[in-house]
Write a protein that holds these residues in place. Structure first.
Motif, mmCIF file in Angstrom:
data_model
loop_
_atom_site.group_PDB
_atom_site.id
_atom_site.type_symbol
_atom_site.label_atom_id
_atom_site.label_comp_id
_atom_site.label_asym_id
_atom_site.label_seq_id
_atom_site.Cartn_x
_atom_site.Cartn_y
_atom_site.Cartn_z
ATOM 1 N N SER A 78 0.838 -1.213 0.000
ATOM 2 C CA SER A 78 0.000 0.000 0.000
ATOM 3 C C SER A 78 0.864 1.251 0.000
ATOM 4 O O SER A 78 0.570 2.223 -0.710
ATOM 5 C CB SER A 78 -0.916 -0.009 1.234
ATOM 6 N N LEU A 79 1.944 1.225 0.793
ATOM 7 C CA LEU A 79 2.851 2.374 0.831
ATOM 8 C C LEU A 79 3.475 2.615 -0.537
ATOM 9 O O LEU A 79 3.577 3.758 -1.000
ATOM 10 C CB LEU A 79 3.942 2.121 1.882
ATOM 11 N N ALA A 80 3.870 1.510 -1.222
ATOM 12 C CA ALA A 80 4.467 1.648 -2.554
ATOM 13 C C ALA A 80 3.444 2.180 -3.557
ATOM 14 O O ALA A 80 3.769 3.020 -4.415
ATOM 15 C CB ALA A 80 5.015 0.302 -3.012
ATOM 16 N N ILE A 81 2.190 1.707 -3.457
ATOM 17 C CA ILE A 81 1.143 2.191 -4.369
ATOM 18 C C ILE A 81 0.873 3.670 -4.133
ATOM 19 O O ILE A 81 0.722 4.449 -5.084
ATOM 20 C CB ILE A 81 -0.136 1.346 -4.191
ATOM 21 N N ASN A 82 0.808 4.068 -2.847
ATOM 22 C CA ASN A 82 0.592 5.490 -2.544
ATOM 23 C C ASN A 82 1.742 6.347 -3.057
ATOM 24 O O ASN A 82 1.527 7.443 -3.598
ATOM 25 C CB ASN A 82 0.433 5.676 -1.035
ATOM 26 N N ALA A 83 2.986 5.838 -2.871
ATOM 27 C CA ALA A 83 4.143 6.589 -3.375
ATOM 28 C C ALA A 83 4.098 6.679 -4.900
ATOM 29 O O ALA A 83 4.401 7.722 -5.489
ATOM 30 C CB ALA A 83 5.436 5.905 -2.914
ATOM 31 N N MET A 84 3.699 5.564 -5.542
ATOM 32 C CA MET A 84 3.590 5.570 -7.006
ATOM 33 C C MET A 84 2.532 6.574 -7.463
ATOM 34 O O MET A 84 2.754 7.327 -8.423
ATOM 35 C CB MET A 84 3.233 4.171 -7.492
ATOM 36 N N ALA A 85 1.374 6.575 -6.763
ATOM 37 C CA ALA A 85 0.314 7.517 -7.137
ATOM 38 C C ALA A 85 0.767 8.963 -6.952
ATOM 39 O O ALA A 85 0.463 9.830 -7.779
ATOM 40 C CB ALA A 85 -0.939 7.238 -6.304
ATOM 41 N N GLU A 86 1.513 9.200 -5.851
ATOM 42 C CA GLU A 86 2.002 10.557 -5.621
ATOM 43 C C GLU A 86 2.998 10.972 -6.704
ATOM 44 O O GLU A 86 2.946 12.105 -7.203
ATOM 45 C CB GLU A 86 2.659 10.628 -4.245
ATOM 46 N N GLU A 87 3.879 10.037 -7.075
ATOM 47 C CA GLU A 87 4.835 10.344 -8.147
ATOM 48 C C GLU A 87 4.115 10.563 -9.473
ATOM 49 O O GLU A 87 4.473 11.461 -10.251
ATOM 50 C CB GLU A 87 5.846 9.207 -8.273
ATOM 51 N N LEU A 88 3.082 9.725 -9.728
ATOM 52 C CA LEU A 88 2.311 9.922 -10.952
ATOM 53 C C LEU A 88 1.602 11.272 -10.947
ATOM 54 O O LEU A 88 1.507 11.941 -11.988
ATOM 55 C CB LEU A 88 1.279 8.791 -11.104
ATOM 56 N N ASN A 89 1.110 11.659 -9.760
ATOM 57 C CA ASN A 89 0.428 12.958 -9.657
ATOM 58 C C ASN A 89 1.402 14.097 -9.952
ATOM 59 O O ASN A 89 1.080 15.027 -10.699
ATOM 60 C CB ASN A 89 -0.157 13.106 -8.253
ATOM 61 N N HIS A 90 2.618 14.013 -9.357
ATOM 62 C CA HIS A 90 3.625 15.034 -9.627
ATOM 63 C C HIS A 90 4.028 15.027 -11.102
ATOM 64 O O HIS A 90 4.200 16.091 -11.715
ATOM 65 C CB HIS A 90 4.854 14.805 -8.755
ATOM 66 N N SER A 91 4.177 13.805 -11.647
ATOM 67 C CA SER A 91 4.556 13.705 -13.059
ATOM 68 C C SER A 91 3.462 14.283 -13.946
ATOM 69 O O SER A 91 3.748 14.957 -14.951
ATOM 70 C CB SER A 91 4.823 12.240 -13.429
ATOM 71 N N GLN A 92 2.203 14.011 -13.567
ATOM 72 C CA GLN A 92 1.091 14.543 -14.354
ATOM 73 C C GLN A 92 1.068 16.063 -14.295
ATOM 74 O O GLN A 92 0.879 16.733 -15.321
ATOM 75 C CB GLN A 92 -0.224 13.966 -13.836
ATOM 76 N N GLU A 93 1.273 16.604 -13.064
ATOM 77 C CA GLU A 93 1.304 18.066 -12.941
ATOM 78 C C GLU A 93 2.459 18.654 -13.738
ATOM 79 O O GLU A 93 2.302 19.677 -14.416
ATOM 80 C CB GLU A 93 1.439 18.442 -11.465
ATOM 81 N N ALA A 94 3.634 17.974 -13.643
ATOM 82 C CA ALA A 94 4.782 18.468 -14.404
ATOM 83 C C ALA A 94 4.520 18.388 -15.906
ATOM 84 O O ALA A 94 4.902 19.288 -16.671
ATOM 85 C CB ALA A 94 6.028 17.660 -14.035
ATOM 86 N N LEU A 95 3.859 17.294 -16.331
ATOM 87 C CA LEU A 95 3.555 17.145 -17.757
ATOM 88 C C LEU A 95 2.578 18.217 -18.224
ATOM 89 O O LEU A 95 2.766 18.830 -19.286
ATOM 90 C CB LEU A 95 2.972 15.750 -18.009
ATOM 91 N N VAL A 96 1.537 18.457 -17.411
ATOM 92 C CA VAL A 96 0.574 19.511 -17.766
ATOM 93 C C VAL A 96 1.261 20.865 -17.797
ATOM 94 O O VAL A 96 1.028 21.679 -18.710
ATOM 95 C CB VAL A 96 -0.604 19.513 -16.762
#
Length: 489
Positions: A247-265
């Motif tokens: 769960s911790l790894a999934i949350n970290a992955m989601a947070e990284e994806l969120n940052h990556s998405q914001e950076a991409l946008v």
């Protein structure tokens, strides 16, 4: 599990479960072995007592047969009576020998010894009758057989035999009672592991549901939410250590994806603005230059004051639009620092020169650090830092009320310099976002909102840091931290 107690790993839980199961098997086996052993001992004891009772009864039967042979010899003149008598004597002695071997305590041994002594008295008495038949006439013989032997010695033997049998019967009853207790104890000992096994089963079911099944369901739900685009969804970090780590790894992955998405946008919007703004600036600045030139040419002393004021307003508006387009282009342009040896006091002086008209207009007091007491040497991009400081100082000057003080402080450290700009304005109505995709809000009538974002961008390029904090008595404290030596990529 997301708690102060460290979650156990699935490996440890399985080990505990296996050890508990083995313990239950050992308990059940131990209870069965103890019950079987006690039952076997009790059975052997019961067989021993029954065998002793049988031996006593056989001695009584052989004694009756001896009495019969004695009567047969004297009354029926049986020539083989004495021989048969002796056979029974040996048989009874063998029974007593067997009884003595079967005794296990002094009480039993005393009873058998007393019974044997009573029989020996009978044998001694009958031997006299066999060895001296001439001493007995019919009357004395009948008296010896009926009165002395049968009513005396034999009756005494019966009493002692009955007492021995009662002793054995009492032990038999005690043994039966003990066997009943053993039965109950064995059932209790067997029920304990069975009850523990049921508890283990219930606990395992509850534990599996709480520590494995529910966390897996939450993990699957979280993956579905994240795959659907809800990157803010968090998987509960609960259950065994492996699932909590997942769960911790999934949350970290989601947070990284969120940052990556914001950076991409942000990158996509910056790219779109980078393509649109230069073209827009080119198409705007050329007509603006023509408008400004025409207004300057048209301005003449021959015109009335109203017309001249309108021309000045046109020129001022064109200048503001030109500054807006230049700031927008500078904000979108990639910054590539070109560091050179310089000093913070020199850069700050250059940033304050364009602000002198504004400072005089608002009658502001500028309090500068004692530069002679500080080592403010730097290796950084002088132009970029000067432009960033100009934007920050311009905001502070425009926010400050007329006649107030603008305080600038500096602290020098071995590897860094810290600059603080304190104004007495109303404070910032918003919290600047260093990661904002577009220019921020502005409090100025004709502001572009690019001053603070540009400062953030310069600080990032120069490996510095800038923070805007409200002051207790009103105003804003702008704190800037910069490395002395900027390392180029």
């Amino acid at each position: 599990m997301s708690s102060t107690i460290k979650a156990k790993s699935l490996k440890d839980v399985l080990l505990i479960h296996e050890l508990t199961f083995i313990l239950l098997v050992i308990l059940a086996g131990t209870a069965g072995v103890i019950g079987m052993r006690i039952w076997d001992q009790s059975s052997q004891e019961s067989q021993r007592i029954n065998l002793m009772v049988q031996e006593i009864q056989q001695t009584r039967g052989d004694l009756y047969r001896q009495m019969k042979e004695l009567f047969d010899m004297y009354f029926l003149k049986d020539p083989q009576a004495q021989e048969e008598y002796n056979v029974y004597t040996h048989s009874i002695d063998a029974h007593f020998q067997k009884l003595l071997e079967l005794t296990v305590d002094e009480e039993e041994k005393t009873a058998i010894t007393e019974l044997h002594a009573s029989y020996q008295a009978f044998v001694v008495e009958t031997q006299d009758i066999f060895s001296r038949p001439q001493d007995f006439n019919n009357e004395s013989l009948e008296k010896a057989l009926n009165t002395h032997l049968e009513s005396g010695i034999f009756h005494r033997y019966e009493i002692i035999s009955a007492r021995a049998e009662r002793l054995l019967l009492l032990k038999q009853n005690e043994l039966s009672s003990r066997l009943e207790d053993v039965k109950h104890t064995s059932i209790t000992l067997l029920m304990i592991p069975i009850g523990l096994a049921i508890l283990l089963l219930l606990f395992s079911r509850i534990f599996l549901k709480r520590a494995i099944v529910r966390p897996i369901h939450n993990v699957l739900h979280a993956t579905r939410e994240i795959s659907a685009g809800n990157l803010g969804h968090k998987a509960p970090e609960e259950g065994v250590a492996e699932l909590a780590a997942l769960s911790l790894a999934i949350n970290a992955m989601a947070e990284e994806l969120n940052h990556s998405q914001e950076a991409l946008v942000r990158s996509e919007k910056q790219a779109a603005l980078g393509l649109l703004v230069p073209m827009l600036a080119h198409n705007i600045r050329n007509p603006l230059a023509s408008i400004r030139a025409t207004a300057q040419v048209a301005d003449s002393d021959a015109l009335d004051q109203e017309t001249r004021d309108s021309l000045v307003a046109i020129i001022s508006t064109v200048d503001r639009l030109d500054r807006w387009t230049r700031a927008l282009l500078a904000y979108l342009h990639p910054l590539k620092p070109q560091p050179t040896p310089t000093s913070l006091s020199h850069i700050l002086k250059g940033a304050l020169i364009p602000l002198e008209p504004k400072i005089r207009e608002k009658q502001l007091t500028i309090e500068l650090p004692e530069w002679l007491e500080l080592d403010d040497s730097m290796f950084t991009d002088e132009n970029l830092l000067e432009q960033a400081l100009y934007n920050v100082l311009l905001n502070a000057a425009e926010a400050s009320p007329a006649g107030s003080a603008l305080v600038i402080r500096c602290h020098a450290f071995t590897d860094s310099l810290e600059l603080a700009i304190l104004d007495e304005g109303p404070g910032m109505p918003f919290t600047p976002d260093p990661h904002a995709i577009s220019p921020g809000p502005t409090t100025k009538r004709f502001g572009t909102g690019l001053g603070i974002p540009f400062a953030f961008k310069v600080m990032e390029a120069l490996s510095g840091n800038i923070r805007f904090n409200p002051r207790l008595k009103g105003g804003t404290s702008t704190e800037i931290q910069l490395p002395r030596h900027h390392l180029q990529d």
